[in-house]
Design an enzyme around this catalytic site. Structure first.
Site, PDB file in Angstrom:
ATOM      1  N   GLN A 105       0.852  -1.200   0.000  1.00  0.00           N
ATOM      2  CA  GLN A 105       0.000   0.000   0.000  1.00  0.00           C
ATOM      3  C   GLN A 105       0.887   1.248   0.000  1.00  0.00           C
ATOM      4  O   GLN A 105       0.405   2.353  -0.139  1.00  0.00           O
ATOM      5  CB  GLN A 105      -0.900   0.029   1.237  1.00  0.00           C
ATOM      6  CG  GLN A 105      -1.808  -1.171   1.365  1.00  0.00           C
ATOM      7  CD  GLN A 105      -2.488  -1.206   2.713  1.00  0.00           C
ATOM      8  OE1 GLN A 105      -3.578  -0.674   2.917  1.00  0.00           O
ATOM      9  NE2 GLN A 105      -1.838  -1.858   3.676  1.00  0.00           N
ATOM     10  N   VAL A 107       3.699   4.015  -1.073  1.00  0.00           N
ATOM     11  CA  VAL A 107       3.983   4.715  -2.345  1.00  0.00           C
ATOM     12  C   VAL A 107       5.426   5.214  -2.369  1.00  0.00           C
ATOM     13  O   VAL A 107       5.817   5.995  -3.219  1.00  0.00           O
ATOM     14  CB  VAL A 107       3.001   5.905  -2.530  1.00  0.00           C
ATOM     15  CG1 VAL A 107       1.572   5.406  -2.668  1.00  0.00           C
ATOM     16  CG2 VAL A 107       3.097   6.906  -1.369  1.00  0.00           C
ATOM     17  N   HIS A 123      -1.414   1.400  -4.261  1.00  0.00           N
ATOM     18  CA  HIS A 123      -1.818   2.808  -4.130  1.00  0.00           C
ATOM     19  C   HIS A 123      -0.953   3.738  -4.956  1.00  0.00           C
ATOM     20  O   HIS A 123      -0.944   4.941  -4.705  1.00  0.00           O
ATOM     21  CB  HIS A 123      -1.782   3.217  -2.639  1.00  0.00           C
ATOM     22  CG  HIS A 123      -2.870   2.551  -1.836  1.00  0.00           C
ATOM     23  ND1 HIS A 123      -2.901   2.576  -0.464  1.00  0.00           N
ATOM     24  CD2 HIS A 123      -3.933   1.806  -2.216  1.00  0.00           C
ATOM     25  CE1 HIS A 123      -3.964   1.914  -0.037  1.00  0.00           C
ATOM     26  NE2 HIS A 123      -4.600   1.409  -1.078  1.00  0.00           N
ATOM     27  N   GLY A 191       2.811  -4.502   9.071  1.00  0.00           N
ATOM     28  CA  GLY A 191       2.849  -3.050   9.243  1.00  0.00           C
ATOM     29  C   GLY A 191       1.693  -2.313   8.616  1.00  0.00           C
ATOM     30  O   GLY A 191       1.870  -1.233   8.055  1.00  0.00           O
ATOM     31  N   THR A 192       0.504  -2.903   8.720  1.00  0.00           N
ATOM     32  CA  THR A 192      -0.666  -2.183   8.215  1.00  0.00           C
ATOM     33  C   THR A 192      -1.787  -2.247   9.241  1.00  0.00           C
ATOM     34  O   THR A 192      -2.002  -3.244   9.913  1.00  0.00           O
ATOM     35  CB  THR A 192      -1.170  -2.749   6.861  1.00  0.00           C
ATOM     36  OG1 THR A 192      -2.358  -2.036   6.470  1.00  0.00           O
ATOM     37  CG2 THR A 192      -1.443  -4.225   6.913  1.00  0.00           C
ATOM     38  N   SER A 193      -2.504  -1.131   9.349  1.00  0.00           N
ATOM     39  CA  SER A 193      -3.622  -1.077  10.315  1.00  0.00           C
ATOM     40  C   SER A 193      -4.835  -1.822   9.771  1.00  0.00           C
ATOM     41  O   SER A 193      -5.839  -1.991  10.453  1.00  0.00           O
ATOM     42  CB  SER A 193      -3.999   0.386  10.582  1.00  0.00           C
ATOM     43  OG  SER A 193      -4.350   1.015   9.354  1.00  0.00           O
ATOM     44  N   GLU A 219       1.493  -3.396  17.280  1.00  0.00           N
ATOM     45  CA  GLU A 219       0.317  -3.587  18.151  1.00  0.00           C
ATOM     46  C   GLU A 219      -0.742  -4.321  17.340  1.00  0.00           C
ATOM     47  O   GLU A 219      -0.767  -4.258  16.121  1.00  0.00           O
ATOM     48  CB  GLU A 219      -0.222  -2.238  18.613  1.00  0.00           C
ATOM     49  CG  GLU A 219      -0.626  -1.366  17.436  1.00  0.00           C
ATOM     50  CD  GLU A 219      -1.254  -0.043  17.867  1.00  0.00           C
ATOM     51  OE1 GLU A 219      -1.036   0.372  19.012  1.00  0.00           O
ATOM     52  OE2 GLU A 219      -1.974   0.528  17.050  1.00  0.00           O
TER      53      GLU A 219
HETATM   54  P1  OAD Z   1      -1.341   3.124   8.997  1.00  0.00           P
HETATM   55  O1  OAD Z   1      -0.600   4.324   9.485  1.00  0.00           O
HETATM   56  O2  OAD Z   1      -2.842   3.137   8.972  1.00  0.00           O
HETATM   57  O3  OAD Z   1      -0.924   1.854   9.868  1.00  0.00           O
HETATM   58  C1  OAD Z   1       0.448   1.604  10.107  1.00  0.00           C
HETATM   59  C2  OAD Z   1       0.503   0.309  10.879  1.00  0.00           C
HETATM   60  O4  OAD Z   1       1.867  -0.032  11.073  1.00  0.00           O
HETATM   61  C3  OAD Z   1      -0.143   0.409  12.254  1.00  0.00           C
HETATM   62  O5  OAD Z   1      -0.941  -0.751  12.473  1.00  0.00           O
HETATM   63  C4  OAD Z   1       1.065   0.461  13.206  1.00  0.00           C
HETATM   64  O6  OAD Z   1       0.770  -0.182  14.451  1.00  0.00           O
HETATM   65  C5  OAD Z   1       2.083  -0.358  12.441  1.00  0.00           C
HETATM   66  N1  OAD Z   1       3.473  -0.042  12.701  1.00  0.00           N
HETATM   67  C6  OAD Z   1       4.031   1.159  12.972  1.00  0.00           C
HETATM   68  N2  OAD Z   1       5.373   1.040  13.074  1.00  0.00           N
HETATM   69  C7  OAD Z   1       5.680  -0.274  12.848  1.00  0.00           C
HETATM   70  C8  OAD Z   1       6.881  -1.030  12.811  1.00  0.00           C
HETATM   71  N3  OAD Z   1       8.082  -0.473  13.017  1.00  0.00           N
HETATM   72  N4  OAD Z   1       6.794  -2.366  12.562  1.00  0.00           N
HETATM   73  C9  OAD Z   1       5.592  -2.963  12.358  1.00  0.00           C
HETATM   74  N5  OAD Z   1       4.406  -2.299  12.387  1.00  0.00           N
HETATM   75  C10 OAD Z   1       4.454  -0.970  12.624  1.00  0.00           C
HETATM   76  O7  OAD Z   1      -0.775   2.807   7.528  1.00  0.00           O
HETATM   77  P2  OAD Z   1      -1.383   1.802   6.466  1.00  0.00           P
HETATM   78  O8  OAD Z   1      -2.007   0.624   7.121  1.00  0.00           O
HETATM   79  O9  OAD Z   1      -0.317   1.550   5.482  1.00  0.00           O
HETATM   80  O10 OAD Z   1      -3.810   5.258   1.722  1.00  0.00           O
HETATM   81  O11 OAD Z   1      -2.535   2.708   5.786  1.00  0.00           O
HETATM   82  C11 OAD Z   1      -3.207   2.185   4.639  1.00  0.00           C
HETATM   83  C12 OAD Z   1      -3.545   3.341   3.747  1.00  0.00           C
HETATM   84  O12 OAD Z   1      -4.245   4.375   4.481  1.00  0.00           O
HETATM   85  C13 OAD Z   1      -2.330   4.040   3.162  1.00  0.00           C
HETATM   86  O13 OAD Z   1      -1.851   3.383   2.028  1.00  0.00           O
HETATM   87  C14 OAD Z   1      -2.901   5.407   2.831  1.00  0.00           C
HETATM   88  C15 OAD Z   1      -3.652   5.655   4.133  1.00  0.00           C
HETATM   89  O14 OAD Z   1      -4.637   6.616   4.036  1.00  0.00           O
HETATM   90  C16 OAD Z   1      -4.195   6.386   1.040  1.00  0.00           C
HETATM   91  O15 OAD Z   1      -3.784   7.481   1.350  1.00  0.00           O
HETATM   92  C17 OAD Z   1      -5.134   6.156  -0.084  1.00  0.00           C
END
Ligand code: OAD
Length: 251
Positions: A105, A107, A123, A191-193, A219
């Site tokens: 996801q 970029v 994305h 690493g995705t929420s 988490e």
């Molecule tokens: P998020 O910021 O929503 O989630 C990041 C995730 O990574 C969270 O669950 C954190 O707990 C976790 N995290 C943070 N640091 C970490 C680490 N060092 N190791 C492992 N996990 C870690 O980002 P995305 O899930 O990527 O889309 O968000 C998905 C989409 O929402 C993005 O592509 C973007 C955003 O809006 C658009 O803008 C269209």
């Protein structure tokens, strides 16, 4: 390398035995490269900026120069960043496993810079711009602080080649990601929420097709649990190398 002590033996064995792996990554994989995630409470991009002002077609139509300025800032952050051990571990996994597909996801292009070759960018990418009229995709374009870039062919406004809220994902990428989710025996969600569709449904398409899932995250809020779903809590930059080391101890 990360400490393999954090890896349950059954999870290492599951990875070692996998014949076909699909990995989905989110901003958490790039966090250790210094790139802000989106939803982390204090440091996330959405904690400091309003997505509807910067990452929607309406925002771009209203103020293209503001939106270009934000993406220029994000490109500068990425240009200073380097792939971290999580990116490199995924590139090594691609070489290790017979069938491996990386769906991201993100970029920021860091997976390719780490050596991953087969990367599905759901994305889009900060490294590309697109003609807002013809859809032509460019990897190089003239851009200054003051002028919003225009298409060299037709003069229309260029836009970042990324998916904005309310927009469809690139059809070919989404189809390839869904096929990869349905045809793997192990799905890694790293690493995705897991909040933004349609990417958030990919792990469950894999489960529905009989795959098991390994979730790696600092988490587990909002992450689904259940049989065949393993949770590894911690930083991807530590857990991914440790998981690979536990599955294939250095000879
Ligand atoms: P998020 O910021 O929503 O989630 C990041 C995730 O990574 C969270 O669950 C954190 O707990 C976790 N995290 C943070 N640091 C970490 C680490 N060092 N190791 C492992 N996990 C870690 O980002 P995305 O899930 O990527 O889309 O968000 C998905 C989409 O929402 C993005 O592509 C973007 C955003 O809006 C658009 O803008 C269209």
């Amino acid at each position: 390398m990360g400490t393999t002590a954090a890896i349950p033996p059954e999870v290492a064995a599951r990875l070692r035995g996998a014949r076909s792996i699909t990995a989905l990554t989110g901003a958490g994989v790039s966090a250790e490269s210094g790139i802000p995630t989106f939803r982390d409470a204090l440091t996330g991009l959405w904690a400091r900026y309003r997505p509807e002002e910067l990452a929607t077609p309406e925002a771009f139509a209203r103020n293209p120069s503001l939106v270009w300025g934000w993406y220029r800032m994000r490109r500068e952050v990425v240009a200073r960043a380097v792939p971290n051990p999580a990116h490199r571990a995924l590139a090594s996994l691609e070489a290790q496993v017979p069938r491996f597909t990386l769906v991201t996801q993100n970029v920021d292009g860091l997976h390719r810079r780490a050596g991953s070759e087969r990367v599905i960018e759901l994305h889009g990418s900060l490294a590309r711009a697109r003609c807002s009229r013809e859809g032509t995709v460019l990897e190089l374009w003239d851009e200054t602080e003051s002028e919003t870039p225009s298409c060299p062919a037709c003069g229309a406004l260029l836009r970042p080649d990324v998916v904005w809220f309310g927009e469809p994902l690139p059809g070919e990428a989404l189809r390839a990601a869904e096929i990869a989710a349905r045809n793997c025996d192990l799905f890694l969600s790293i690493g995705t929420s897991n909040l933004v569709e349609p990417a958030a449904s990919l792990p469950w398409r894999a489960v529905a097709a009989g795959a098991e899932v390994i979730v790696i995250n600092v988490e587990m809020d909002g992450q689904r649990a259940g049989s065949g779903i393993y949770h590894l809590v911690g930083r991807a930059g530590e857990l991914l190398p440790a998981l690979i080391e536990a599955a294939w101890p250095a000879r």
